[in-house]
Design an enzyme around this catalytic site. Structure first.
Site, PDB file in Angstrom:
ATOM      1  CB  CYS A 117     -13.993  -5.068  -3.862  1.00 46.38           C
ATOM      2  SG  CYS A 117     -13.596  -4.248  -2.327  1.00 46.38           S
ATOM      3  CG  ASP A 173     -17.674  10.121  -2.151  1.00 50.38           C
ATOM      4  OD1 ASP A 173     -17.095   9.020  -2.067  1.00 50.38           O
ATOM      5  OD2 ASP A 173     -18.121  10.718  -1.155  1.00 50.38           O
ATOM      6  CG  LEU A 174     -14.434  11.320   0.378  1.00 52.09           C
ATOM      7  CD1 LEU A 174     -13.893  10.603   1.607  1.00 52.09           C
ATOM      8  CD2 LEU A 174     -15.112  12.634   0.768  1.00 52.09           C
ATOM      9  NE  ARG A 188     -10.832   2.007  -3.420  1.00 49.91           N
ATOM     10  CZ  ARG A 188     -11.814   2.877  -3.622  1.00 49.91           C
ATOM     11  NH1 ARG A 188     -12.790   2.566  -4.443  1.00 49.91           N
ATOM     12  NH2 ARG A 188     -11.834   4.058  -3.029  1.00 49.91           N
ATOM     13  CG  ASN A 210      -2.035  -1.098   0.984  1.00 50.34           C
ATOM     14  OD1 ASN A 210      -2.151  -1.666  -0.107  1.00 50.34           O
ATOM     15  ND2 ASN A 210      -2.771  -1.417   2.029  1.00 50.34           N
TER      16      ASN A 210
HETATM   17  C1  EPZ Z   1      -6.466   1.819   1.317  1.00 47.50           C
HETATM   18  O1  EPZ Z   1      -7.633   1.631   0.543  1.00 47.50           O
HETATM   19  C2  EPZ Z   1      -5.764   0.470   1.308  1.00 47.50           C
HETATM   20  N1  EPZ Z   1      -5.410   0.097  -0.076  1.00 47.50           N
HETATM   21  C3  EPZ Z   1      -6.685  -0.593   1.918  1.00 47.50           C
HETATM   22  O2  EPZ Z   1      -5.955  -1.813   1.946  1.00 47.50           O
HETATM   23  C4  EPZ Z   1      -7.012  -0.169   3.344  1.00 47.50           C
HETATM   24  O3  EPZ Z   1      -7.910  -1.108   3.907  1.00 47.50           O
HETATM   25  C5  EPZ Z   1      -7.665   1.219   3.332  1.00 47.50           C
HETATM   26  O4  EPZ Z   1      -6.787   2.159   2.678  1.00 47.50           O
HETATM   27  C6  EPZ Z   1      -7.959   1.732   4.727  1.00 47.50           C
HETATM   28  O5  EPZ Z   1      -6.792   1.768   5.483  1.00 47.50           O
HETATM   29  C7  EPZ Z   1      -4.346   0.701  -0.653  1.00 47.50           C
HETATM   30  O6  EPZ Z   1      -3.699   1.555  -0.078  1.00 47.50           O
HETATM   31  C8  EPZ Z   1      -4.036   0.279  -2.058  1.00 47.50           C
HETATM   32  P1  EPZ Z   1      -9.988   4.518   1.942  1.00 47.50           P
HETATM   33  P2  EPZ Z   1      -8.518   2.922   0.107  1.00 47.50           P
HETATM   34  O7  EPZ Z   1     -10.161   5.436   0.785  1.00 47.50           O
HETATM   35  O8  EPZ Z   1      -7.642   4.072  -0.161  1.00 47.50           O
HETATM   36  C9  EPZ Z   1     -14.650   5.270   2.039  1.00 47.50           C
HETATM   37  C10 EPZ Z   1      -5.599  -4.105   1.649  1.00 47.50           C
HETATM   38  O9  EPZ Z   1      -6.114  -5.095   2.168  1.00 47.50           O
HETATM   39  N2  EPZ Z   1     -14.413   6.185   0.908  1.00 47.50           N
HETATM   40  O10 EPZ Z   1      -9.241   4.983   3.140  1.00 47.50           O
HETATM   41  O11 EPZ Z   1      -9.455   2.477  -0.950  1.00 47.50           O
HETATM   42  C11 EPZ Z   1     -14.459   3.829   1.611  1.00 47.50           C
HETATM   43  O12 EPZ Z   1     -15.629   3.333   1.001  1.00 47.50           O
HETATM   44  C12 EPZ Z   1      -6.475  -2.946   1.227  1.00 47.50           C
HETATM   45  O13 EPZ Z   1      -4.365  -3.943   1.450  1.00 47.50           O
HETATM   46  C13 EPZ Z   1     -15.457   6.981   0.459  1.00 47.50           C
HETATM   47  O14 EPZ Z   1     -16.565   6.917   0.979  1.00 47.50           O
HETATM   48  O15 EPZ Z   1      -9.331   3.168   1.460  1.00 47.50           O
HETATM   49  C14 EPZ Z   1     -14.135   3.134   2.909  1.00 47.50           C
HETATM   50  O16 EPZ Z   1     -15.350   2.827   3.575  1.00 47.50           O
HETATM   51  C15 EPZ Z   1      -7.947  -3.206   1.474  1.00 47.50           C
HETATM   52  N3  EPZ Z   1     -15.249   7.828  -0.586  1.00 47.50           N
HETATM   53  C16 EPZ Z   1     -13.374   4.210   3.693  1.00 47.50           C
HETATM   54  O17 EPZ Z   1     -13.658   5.460   3.048  1.00 47.50           O
HETATM   55  C17 EPZ Z   1     -14.019   7.924  -1.194  1.00 47.50           C
HETATM   56  O18 EPZ Z   1     -13.874   8.740  -2.126  1.00 47.50           O
HETATM   57  C18 EPZ Z   1     -11.857   3.996   3.687  1.00 47.50           C
HETATM   58  O19 EPZ Z   1     -11.435   3.998   2.354  1.00 47.50           O
HETATM   59  C19 EPZ Z   1     -12.963   7.105  -0.722  1.00 47.50           C
HETATM   60  C20 EPZ Z   1     -13.179   6.246   0.332  1.00 47.50           C
END
Ligand code: EPZ
Length: 422
Positions: free
Chosen positions: A117, A125-126, A93, A23
């Site tokens: 997924c 959206d963010l 993603r 990550n």
């Molecule tokens: C990163 O995903 C990691 N992946 C994930 O690791 C990790 O679980 C996650 O951060 C949380 O720590 C990588 O870095 C490649 P988020 P990311 O945006 O960036 C919501 C693994 O197992 N959200 O922090 O996609 C989202 O739906 C993976 O290695 C919005 O609503 O995570 C989620 O509920 C899995 N709108 C929460 O925020 C947005 O625009 C956290 O998502 C973006 C996110």
């Protein structure tokens, strides 16, 4: 489809060396698009997700070379396309992370909307809110989204993230480094991978302050040069092996770590009775010194307890004395492993984002399915202590994010083998 066959094993013992962080390396690779000069990245883990990102960057115009094991160079003299191809993006993603760099360097970025997924809808959206705040026009067409900068390019602004999204923080940071003026990201994600990306961008000539806190300041610059960088160790892989020592009641020496990044996991395992001795870049985890007891876990954005360790930790909690609770606050559907652990004899009740795990389950081997890479790892951990043999299918999830997974576990005495496509 290939499977892992996991036999009940003796307590794991020995040494494991942690690889570079999945990550962290994915955003670092995307950031290399921002310069026409060569970037060299070391400690790149050999993973399917890295191969996917390599394919995407190459399709956009990057030249990527493997200089030696785990070291790559990325040179993008010119961006040949500002559109990421559907079949590539659909696989991963994290492809969305090329959007910020493309917009910053070429003023345009067109991406297929990433699908959700197993762990949730995972909207963007963010990401889009941040790019729009920098002056980009966001256009939706069919299953694509395009961001276009105005004639004068991107303009710095202050962006508040409703949720400290890791990916959105990274995308906005990479878009802002070449914007006119200063950008503040408020309620930013504080994960170590954000700090690693900011350090790399600053080596390229960016001017970023505050990474690792909830407010990041980015002063735009005219151009970025090449840089050399070593990826930080993978804290989630390290946490997985900490849980392997705990669940198997073993004794494992884990090296190439940043102990600070593991504090929540160390604290919770110590609460359960696991002995952990911490060095500068290593630790010894002993699950063999006395009974392990229950604890309560609540996943939170960093520096809280990491959501990616929730399922491996739950597997361990099925084997300890007493009842534990796990609350998942980051993703809306990250209990897919519960049904699989129940198939192995675990007693787990769920209500919404809360799970109650009864301890002392006598797990029994059976056929189970990985639903995401961390759930897959959790099922392998459970298989190590379950009676008999556990067959884990859909293991492509696991191989996306754990380098030399089988070899590292076998090196610790785990009875595990991979059978190719049946
Ligand atoms: C990163 O995903 C990691 N992946 C994930 O690791 C990790 O679980 C996650 O951060 C949380 O720590 C990588 O870095 C490649 P988020 P990311 O945006 O960036 C919501 C693994 O197992 N959200 O922090 O996609 C989202 O739906 C993976 O290695 C919005 O609503 O995570 C989620 O509920 C899995 N709108 C929460 O925020 C947005 O625009 C956290 O998502 C973006 C996110």
């Amino acid at each position: 489809m290939a499977k892992y066959i996991v036999h009940q094993s003796d307590p794991l013992k020995g040494e494991v060396v942690i690889s570079g962080a999945k990550n962290a390396v994915l955003p670092l690779m995307a950031a290399a698009l921002l310069s026409e000069e060569t970037c060299i990245i070391r400690d790149v883990p050999e993973l399917r997700d890295v191969a996917f990102m390599r394919e995407i960057l190459t399709s956009l115009g990057s030249e990527i070379e493997e200089l030696e094991a785990n070291t790559i160079s990325i040179t993008t003299e010119d961006i040949l396309s500002t559109e990421a191809q559907f079949d590539l993006v659909n696989k991963m993603r994290a492809s969305i992370l090329v959007m910020g760099p493309l917009l910053a360097r070429k003023g345009r970025a067109k991406m297929p909307l990433p699908g959700g997924c197993a762990i949730g809808a995972r909207p963007i959206d963010l990401h889009l809110k941040g790019l729009e705040a920098l002056g980009a026009e966001i256009i939706f067409m069919d299953s694509y989204v395009e961001a276009r900068a105005g004639g004068q390019g991107l303009i710095g602004d202050t962006i508040y993230l409703d949720f400290p999204s890791v990916g959105a923080t990274e995308n906005i940071m990479m878009a802002a480094v070449l914007a006119e003026g200063t950008t503040y990201i408020e309620n930013a994600a504080e994960e170590p991978e954000i700090v690693d990306l900011a350090n790399f961008l600053n080596k390229m000539g960016a001017r970023i302050k505050g990474a690792g806190t909830d407010t990041i300041k980015i002063e735009g610059v005219k151009r970025l040069g090449g840089a050399k960088h070593t990826v930080i160790p993978d804290r989630i892989e390290a946490g997985t092996f900490m849980l392997a020592a705990a669940i198997s009641r073993g004794h494992i020496h884990i090296s190439n770590i940043v102990p600070d990044h593991l504090k929540p996991i160390t604290a919770k395992l110590r609460e359960c009775g696991v002995r952990i001795e911490v060095g500068d870049e290593e630790m010894i985890v002993r699950g063999d010194l006395g009974p392990q007891s229950a604890t309560d876990i609540k996943t939170l954005p960093y520096p809280g307890f990491p959501t990616d360790i929730q399922s491996p930790f739950m597997a361990f909690l099925t084997t300890v004395e007493g009842a534990s609770t796990v609350i998942e606050t980051v993703f809306e559907n990250r209990f897919m492993h519960v049904s699989q652990l129940r198939k192995m004899g675990a007693s787990i009740e769920t209500a919404g984002n809360k799970a109650i795990i009864k301890g002392n389950s006598n797990l029994r081997g059976t056929q189970v399915m990985a639903t995401d890479l961390r759930a897959g790892a959790a099922l392998v951990l459970a298989g190590l202590v379950a009676e008999g043999t556990t067959e884990v299918s859909e293991i492509y999830h696991i191989e996306r994010g754990y380098e030399k997974f089988i070899e590292k576990f076998r090196g610790l005495g785990a009875q595990i083998e991979k059978i190719e496509d049946c």
